[in-house]
Design a protein around this motif. Structure first.
Motif, PDB file in Angstrom:
ATOM      1  N   ASN A 114      28.587  12.069 -19.295  1.00  0.00           N
ATOM      2  CA  ASN A 114      29.283  11.404 -20.398  1.00  0.00           C
ATOM      3  C   ASN A 114      28.818   9.973 -20.641  1.00  0.00           C
ATOM      4  O   ASN A 114      29.402   9.263 -21.454  1.00  0.00           O
ATOM      5  N   GLY A 115      27.784   9.535 -19.921  1.00  0.00           N
ATOM      6  CA  GLY A 115      27.240   8.197 -20.160  1.00  0.00           C
ATOM      7  C   GLY A 115      27.846   7.097 -19.322  1.00  0.00           C
ATOM      8  O   GLY A 115      27.634   5.914 -19.605  1.00  0.00           O
ATOM      9  N   LEU A 116      28.603   7.461 -18.289  1.00  0.00           N
ATOM     10  CA  LEU A 116      29.185   6.482 -17.366  1.00  0.00           C
ATOM     11  C   LEU A 116      28.330   6.457 -16.108  1.00  0.00           C
ATOM     12  O   LEU A 116      28.123   7.495 -15.485  1.00  0.00           O
ATOM     13  N   LEU A 117      27.816   5.286 -15.745  1.00  0.00           N
ATOM     14  CA  LEU A 117      26.898   5.181 -14.613  1.00  0.00           C
ATOM     15  C   LEU A 117      27.657   4.979 -13.307  1.00  0.00           C
ATOM     16  O   LEU A 117      28.318   3.957 -13.125  1.00  0.00           O
ATOM     17  N   THR A 168      16.951   9.769 -16.714  1.00  0.00           N
ATOM     18  CA  THR A 168      16.284   9.997 -18.002  1.00  0.00           C
ATOM     19  C   THR A 168      17.310  10.211 -19.112  1.00  0.00           C
ATOM     20  O   THR A 168      17.193   9.628 -20.199  1.00  0.00           O
ATOM     21  N   CYS A 169      18.319  11.032 -18.827  1.00  0.00           N
ATOM     22  CA  CYS A 169      19.348  11.299 -19.842  1.00  0.00           C
ATOM     23  C   CYS A 169      20.096  10.025 -20.220  1.00  0.00           C
ATOM     24  O   CYS A 169      20.308   9.745 -21.404  1.00  0.00           O
ATOM     25  N   GLU A 176      22.799  16.914 -21.207  1.00  0.00           N
ATOM     26  CA  GLU A 176      21.843  17.981 -20.877  1.00  0.00           C
ATOM     27  C   GLU A 176      21.413  18.764 -22.112  1.00  0.00           C
ATOM     28  O   GLU A 176      20.232  19.083 -22.272  1.00  0.00           O
ATOM     29  N   LEU A 177      22.360  19.070 -22.987  1.00  0.00           N
ATOM     30  CA  LEU A 177      22.033  19.799 -24.205  1.00  0.00           C
ATOM     31  C   LEU A 177      21.144  18.957 -25.112  1.00  0.00           C
ATOM     32  O   LEU A 177      20.163  19.446 -25.678  1.00  0.00           O
ATOM     33  N   GLY A 178      21.474  17.675 -25.246  1.00  0.00           N
ATOM     34  CA  GLY A 178      20.649  16.786 -26.055  1.00  0.00           C
ATOM     35  C   GLY A 178      19.230  16.693 -25.524  1.00  0.00           C
ATOM     36  O   GLY A 178      18.258  16.630 -26.302  1.00  0.00           O
ATOM     37  N   LEU A 181      17.510  19.890 -26.583  1.00  0.00           N
ATOM     38  CA  LEU A 181      17.231  19.867 -28.022  1.00  0.00           C
ATOM     39  C   LEU A 181      16.056  18.947 -28.341  1.00  0.00           C
ATOM     40  O   LEU A 181      15.315  19.181 -29.300  1.00  0.00           O
ATOM     41  N   GLY A 182      15.860  17.929 -27.538  1.00  0.00           N
ATOM     42  CA  GLY A 182      14.714  17.039 -27.722  1.00  0.00           C
ATOM     43  C   GLY A 182      13.389  17.725 -27.429  1.00  0.00           C
ATOM     44  O   GLY A 182      12.323  17.234 -27.804  1.00  0.00           O
ATOM     45  N   LEU A 183      13.445  18.850 -26.749  1.00  0.00           N
ATOM     46  CA  LEU A 183      12.235  19.621 -26.426  1.00  0.00           C
ATOM     47  C   LEU A 183      12.060  20.808 -27.369  1.00  0.00           C
ATOM     48  O   LEU A 183      11.245  21.696 -27.111  1.00  0.00           O
ATOM     49  N   GLU A 184      12.807  20.822 -28.465  1.00  0.00           N
ATOM     50  CA  GLU A 184      12.825  21.971 -29.364  1.00  0.00           C
ATOM     51  C   GLU A 184      11.430  22.336 -29.885  1.00  0.00           C
ATOM     52  O   GLU A 184      11.055  23.514 -29.928  1.00  0.00           O
TER      53      GLU A 184
END
Length: 196
Positions: A114-117, A168-169, A176-178, A181-184
């Motif tokens: 969720n973007g929390l480190l 990386t994310c 993970e889904l994003g 999708l970046g590798l589409e």
């Protein structure tokens, strides 16, 4: 999801060990699947008095905590049940990173997605951070994710671990889904070349 690259902020010091997810966000607030507004329920049983008014003794209600994006917690943060709402509530309040000597696995995974480190440091570094930010809440800490370092107010640094995929994310602001999708385009090329 907002990318996490480099963050400089004041620090909320919560010197409490074994903070579990029910303390982070009590179960009565889990009826929603919407992240919006959960920041108001963060540490609800500690933040609010029985009449619903803010508890002036609790650190999040104190003026020096306003606008802080880093939470320095005691040992063993985020244990307990697997509620993604705990990460949502921290982010909703404005926290972007949590520092502790140990962070529970399920909470850590929910945070990363969720973007929390979640930042794990040695007991020695943790004690030093507690001394610095506990005595002067105006001090600022910098977290540099690319180099995996904390930059302390005196110019010294400390490192922290993170797995390469999560790093990386976070750096790219994708879950993970994003990432997939970046590798589409690459996936489409591979599928086009596949022989059945």
């Amino acid at each position: 999801m907002q990318p996490f690259t480099r963050l400089t902020s004041t620090v909320v010091v919560l010197p409490v060990s074994n903070v579990d997810t029910d303390q982070i966000i009590p179960a009565r607030f889990l009826k929603t699947t919407d992240k919006n507004g959960l920041g108001a329920s963060l540490f609800a049983d500690w933040r609010y008095l029985p009449d619903g008014s803010p508890n002036p003794e609790f650190v999040l209600n104190q003026p020096q905590s306003q606008g802080a994006q880093i939470l320095l917690a005691g040992d063993n943060f985020g244990s307990g049940s697997s509620r993604e709402h705990a990460a949502w509530a921290l982010l909703g309040w404005g926290i972007r990173a949590v520092i502790s000597t140990t962070i529970a696995d399920i909470f850590r995974n929910n945070a990363l997605k969720n973007g929390l480190l979640p930042v794990v440091v040695s007991p020695e570094v943790h004690e030093r951070l507690m001394q610095i930010f506990g005595s002067d809440p105006a001090q600022r800490l910098t977290i540099d994710l690319a180099s995996q370092t904390l930059e302390l107010p005196d110019g010294s640094t400390a490192t922290f671990p993170i797995d390469p995929f999560s790093k990386t994310c976070l750096l790219n602001g994708v879950d993970e889904l994003g990432y997939l999708l970046g590798l589409e385009a690459e996936i489409a090329r591979y599928e086009a070349q596949r022989q059945f």
